[in-house]
Design a protein around this motif. Structure first.
Motif, PDB file in Angstrom:
ATOM      1  N   ALA A 147      -4.257 -85.302   0.939  1.00 14.81           N
ATOM      2  CA  ALA A 147      -3.065 -85.105   0.098  1.00 14.81           C
ATOM      3  C   ALA A 147      -3.177 -83.446  -0.410  1.00 14.81           C
ATOM      4  O   ALA A 147      -1.932 -82.984  -1.124  1.00 14.81           O
ATOM      5  CB  ALA A 147      -3.076 -85.871  -0.826  1.00 14.81           C
ATOM      6  N   GLY A 198      -5.391 -82.270  -2.797  1.00 11.90           N
ATOM      7  CA  GLY A 198      -5.583 -82.266  -4.280  1.00 11.90           C
ATOM      8  C   GLY A 198      -4.616 -82.837  -5.147  1.00 11.90           C
ATOM      9  O   GLY A 198      -4.652 -82.865  -6.305  1.00 11.90           O
ATOM     10  N   ARG A 199      -3.545 -83.107  -4.699  1.00 10.83           N
ATOM     11  CA  ARG A 199      -2.375 -83.505  -5.396  1.00 10.83           C
ATOM     12  C   ARG A 199      -1.757 -84.584  -4.853  1.00 10.83           C
ATOM     13  O   ARG A 199      -2.167 -84.958  -3.669  1.00 10.83           O
ATOM     14  CB  ARG A 199      -1.098 -82.556  -5.693  1.00 10.83           C
ATOM     15  N   GLU A 200      -0.783 -85.344  -5.537  1.00 11.14           N
ATOM     16  CA  GLU A 200       0.078 -86.451  -4.842  1.00 11.14           C
ATOM     17  C   GLU A 200       1.004 -85.691  -3.646  1.00 11.14           C
ATOM     18  O   GLU A 200       1.422 -84.391  -4.090  1.00 11.14           O
ATOM     19  CB  GLU A 200       0.619 -87.473  -5.563  1.00 11.14           C
ATOM     20  N   ARG A 201       1.228 -86.121  -2.754  1.00 12.87           N
ATOM     21  CA  ARG A 201       2.204 -85.425  -1.801  1.00 12.87           C
ATOM     22  C   ARG A 201       3.537 -85.004  -2.592  1.00 12.87           C
ATOM     23  O   ARG A 201       4.431 -86.074  -2.646  1.00 12.87           O
ATOM     24  CB  ARG A 201       2.396 -86.184  -0.542  1.00 12.87           C
ATOM     25  N   PRO A 202       3.766 -83.818  -2.869  1.00 13.96           N
ATOM     26  CA  PRO A 202       4.984 -83.688  -3.492  1.00 13.96           C
ATOM     27  C   PRO A 202       6.282 -83.715  -2.770  1.00 13.96           C
ATOM     28  O   PRO A 202       6.196 -83.544  -1.430  1.00 13.96           O
ATOM     29  CB  PRO A 202       5.038 -82.240  -4.017  1.00 13.96           C
ATOM     30  N   ARG A 262       7.089 -87.401   3.629  1.00 16.37           N
ATOM     31  CA  ARG A 262       5.650 -87.383   3.744  1.00 16.37           C
ATOM     32  C   ARG A 262       5.045 -88.450   4.739  1.00 16.37           C
ATOM     33  O   ARG A 262       3.511 -88.337   5.057  1.00 16.37           O
ATOM     34  CB  ARG A 262       5.134 -88.274   2.448  1.00 16.37           C
TER      35      ARG A 262
END
Length: 241
Positions: free
Chosen positions: A127, A129-133, A185
């Protein structure tokens, strides 16, 4: 007002075939069909079988055929299905699924087809490092498909399933595949392709639009089926197959 429910009955333990039974009762125009069915069951015949759960149009469990059209009993007002000339309301179980008892159908085949399209997000990539924007535009691409409550009204209304190809995967499964096919996503297109690009996959759909007309959540079902067909064709053209 006085209404008559003409209900299709069947109990496999004692009936050789289905039959109609009429119940006449008092109801208000603003009452829901579900209220009338509950009145029959609690006051007139406790053997009447039908499904219900949330009673607010969310769970989809009380889908049935009312005056020949697929509806949710909890979202159908009496005034919507009677006329000045007739207070007779015909209630039948969903079509293209075997009747379990009275207004209840066996849903095994419906949910097997639903599960076959892998209706979940497939993505093994990190991902980052973040939620999938996702942009609002990307989210809007599949927005209406998220409203499906799996009531099977579209499945029941489909003339292809009913008259030509009972193996057809059906509109609900395709809509739930589209939910992820058009999600920026998701990476599961290739895994869903064998089920969708199949003689019983998306191709039997003939654009009758019955599914779109009866959907209680206003999903553009046929549009999503055609978009799925187009995506498969684009993939095949790029793939050279």
């Amino acid at each position: 007002m006085k209404i008559t429910l003409k209900i299709k009955r069947y109990n496999g333990e004692k009936d050789a075939q289905s039959y109609f039974q009429e119940f006449t009762l008092e109801a208000q125009p603003e009452d829901r069909l579900l209220d009338a069915l509950l009145a029959v069951k609690t006051k007139m015949d406790d053997t009447l079988a039908f499904r219900k759960s949330c009673a607010h149009g969310i769970c989809g469990s009380d889908a049935m055929v009312v005056n020949g059209v697929e509806r949710l009993a909890c979202k159908t007002l009496i005034r919507d299905v009677v006329t000045a000339e007739s207070a007779l309301i015909t209630v039948e179980p969903l079509r293209s699924l075997p009747v379990q008892r009275d207004l209840m159908v066996r849903q095994d085949a419906f949910f097997e087809k639903f599960r076959a399209v892998k209706p979940f997000l497939i993505n093994d990539e990190p991902a980052g490092g973040r939620e999938r924007p996702q942009s609002p535009e990307e989210r809007a691409r599949f927005d209406d498909t998220t409203n499906c409550i799996l009531c099977a009204a579209c499945y029941s209304s489909c003339p292809v399933l009913r008259d030509k190809d009972p193996r057809f995967i059906g509109p609900a499964a395709i809509v739930n595949a589209a939910r992820f096919l058009f999600d920026s996503r998701d990476r599961g297109f290739a895994q869903r392709l064998p089920m969708l690009d199949h003689e019983d996959g998306v191709w039997p759909c003939e654009n009758h639009f019955n599914c779109t007309r009866v959907c209680p959540r206003g999903i553009k079902v046929t549009k999503n089926i055609n978009a799925t067909k187009a995506q498969i064709k684009t993939f095949r053209e790029k793939d050279g197959s």
